[in-house]
Design a protein around this motif. Structure first.
Motif, PDB file in Angstrom:
ATOM      1  N   ASP A  86       0.817  -1.218   0.000  1.00 19.67           N
ATOM      2  CA  ASP A  86       0.000   0.000   0.000  1.00 19.67           C
ATOM      3  C   ASP A  86       0.846   1.261   0.000  1.00 19.67           C
ATOM      4  O   ASP A  86       0.387   2.325  -0.423  1.00 19.67           O
ATOM      5  N   THR A  87       2.070   1.149   0.484  1.00 21.45           N
ATOM      6  CA  THR A  87       2.945   2.316   0.532  1.00 21.45           C
ATOM      7  C   THR A  87       4.401   1.873   0.490  1.00 21.45           C
ATOM      8  O   THR A  87       4.699   0.675   0.433  1.00 21.45           O
ATOM      9  N   TRP A  88       5.294   2.832   0.510  1.00 20.58           N
ATOM     10  CA  TRP A  88       6.725   2.560   0.456  1.00 20.58           C
ATOM     11  C   TRP A  88       7.177   1.704   1.636  1.00 20.58           C
ATOM     12  O   TRP A  88       6.696   1.866   2.760  1.00 20.58           O
ATOM     13  N   GLN A  89       8.081   0.772   1.364  1.00 22.73           N
ATOM     14  CA  GLN A  89       8.618  -0.111   2.384  1.00 22.73           C
ATOM     15  C   GLN A  89      10.098   0.183   2.614  1.00 22.73           C
ATOM     16  O   GLN A  89      10.828   0.473   1.662  1.00 22.73           O
ATOM     17  N   THR A  90      10.539   0.091   3.849  1.00 23.89           N
ATOM     18  CA  THR A  90      11.961   0.265   4.122  1.00 23.89           C
ATOM     19  C   THR A  90      12.738  -0.943   3.612  1.00 23.89           C
ATOM     20  O   THR A  90      12.182  -2.034   3.448  1.00 23.89           O
TER      21      THR A  90
END
Length: 280
Positions: free
Chosen positions: A90-94
């Motif tokens: 759903d969003t940016w991942q580290t």
């Protein structure tokens, strides 16, 4: 060392791959060759994990395009594959969360207890009848549809070794290693996990002084033994290839783009009209 006592490694490279270059593929090949020459490792797979669209980098084209370009770049490889998991979140991942995802996924799919660089596990983890021919663990996957967890792993037949030690190592260029030294850019707890628990394989770029870079970070100094620097030809022609140079070459109609990108990637870029504007 026998095949079963060597450490089995999966190399994971995270990044924009905007676009993926010949340099990225050579980074995998150089790292694998170097690790094999040490006599202590067997590289059984490579993973290209493009960053999520919400990373927010200027000129970052859609992950749909980047995934296809990556697939085209590795289509002739029998050990490197593209993994869409990071792009499908759903969003940016580290980077840390991507490493942990693949570690946990490998545990579920293979039943393997993955060791880290500090506390290697000697537990017998993978078994298969000895008369069966092993297949590559990672094979290229189709990114046209969102995979399930098991499909995402896309594992071939499990390995025939009765006992292996398996590690997932972050593969990167010296530019990413240098970014660890920039105050506030990386979460220190994540750095501890990435370098301390997983470990890094670094392929130097532009004849970078990796010893100097590591001396600038207390965490890199602390886990220096977990950082393996590929020591081959420091003047390797692919060490100066970058996505930025590739985009500029495309924008200016520079014929040297064929030195940076594989032809299937170039064809796809031209067909899709990517990186034509100076903003891209």
């Amino acid at each position: 060392m026998t095949e079963t006592t060597k450490t089995h490694v999966i190399l994971l490279a995270c990044g924009s791959f905007n676009p993926i270059t010949k340099g990225h593929i050579q980074m995998f090949e150089r790292a694998r060759d170097y690790l094999h020459k040490t006599g202590r490792f067997i590289v059984i797979g490579g993973i290209v994990s493009p960053v999520h669209d919400s990373y927010g980098k200027q000129g970052l084209v859609s992950s749909r395009h980047r995934l296809i370009m990556c697939q085209l770049a590795v289509q002739n490889s029998d050990w490197i594959r593209v993994d869409p998991w990071e792009c499908y979140q759903d969003t940016w991942q580290t980077t840390c969360s991507v490493l942990e995802h693949h570690r946990d996924l490998m545990k579920r799919v293979t039943g393997c207890i993955l060791s880290n660089v500090n506390t290697p596990s000697m537990t017998p983890v993978i078994g298969q009848p000895q008369n069966e021919t092993p297949q590559p663990i990672y094979q290229n996957s189709n990114v046209s549809s969102k995979p399930t967890a098991d499909e995402n792993a896309n594992l071939g037949t499990v390995m025939r070794y009765e006992e292996i030690e398996l590690r997932i190592l972050l593969l990167c260029g010296s530019d990413l290693l240098e970014s660890f030294c920039i105050p506030g850019l990386w979460n220190e707890a994540d750095m501890e996990v990435i370098v301390g628990d997983f470990g890094i394989v670094v392929v130097p770029r532009d004849a970078a002084d990796t010893d100097r870079i590591m001396n600038h970070s207390s965490i890199l100094r602390k886990y220096k033994n977990n950082i393996m620097v590929v020591k081959d030809d420091i003047n390797h022609p692919m060490s100066v290839v970058s996505s930025t140079k590739s985009r500029l070459a495309l924008q200016h109609g520079d014929g040297h783009v064929v030195d940076y990108l594989s032809q299937p990637v170039i064809d796809y870029i031209l067909k899709s009209q990517l990186y034509i504007n100076t903003s891209g």
